[in-house]
Design a protein around this motif. Sequence first.
Motif: not given
Length: 263
Positions: A242-250
């Motif tokens: 992951v990097k800046a600007g990413d959104k993660v949903d689980l």
Amino acid sequence: MSLSEAQIVLLAERVDAAALNRAPIAKLTNEFPEMDWQDAYAIQDALKARIEARGQDCSALFKAGLTSRAKMVQMGVNEPVFGFLQPRGQIANGGEVAASTYIHPRVEAEIAVRLKRPLRGPGCHVGEVLAAIGEVMVALEVIDSRYENFNFDLKSVIADNTSAAGWVLGEPVPYAPGMDLAHCGIVLRLNGKIVSTVAGSAVLGHPALPVAMLANLIARDGREIPAGALILTGGASAAVAVKAGDKVDLAIQGLGSLSVSFT
Ligand code: OOG
Ligand code: MG
């Protein structure tokens, strides 16, 4: 043990400094090929003592890693490892964290459990673990190897506290007998796009098994997993950079969901 006490302390300092300065280092076994399993866990314990001396109580925060085939294949290893989490690594569900907090962060979809009863090995088994689980949670681990290019072997990664860095928990769900942690679906999304779908059984057949293994491992030092402990059971699928600007949903079937954004 093949390393001296002074070398253990020195290597714990080296790993700690790499994390604090976000400056990756070469894996420790390059310089100390004779390092054995006891040395590796001794370095991890010395690292924990340094972190606890900074006011972080890690005594009831545990993690298992390399517990799924996908993770083992991704990292080129063939055995689970165990480490600890630090309180300040926790990120609120729905919250944000700066990607610059880490060297080269990756996220992992995990099932977490909180115990209502202690677990003591040797001989701890899945049945005992299931009887001791009080709550279950969706969990996202942010791993961040202190080694250049995530390049390590098992002993080096144990010494580096199994790449532990950040963690996010979903809402706790009371564990009820019959709740199926093996056949529940796990869906990980990066910026809205599905990056992995897997079942809980990807974690050693059942995510309770790494908890039993942890109890048996620390029993060698006469320790137990205390009541109230939180345990992350290990990534069910390969870790995702992951990097800046990413959104993660689980989302995990029956357990709910969580999200986190990297800024
Ligand atoms: C080691 C840590 C792995 C997991 O859940 O498998 C881990 C690594 O891959 O850097 O936390
Ligand atoms: Mg993990």
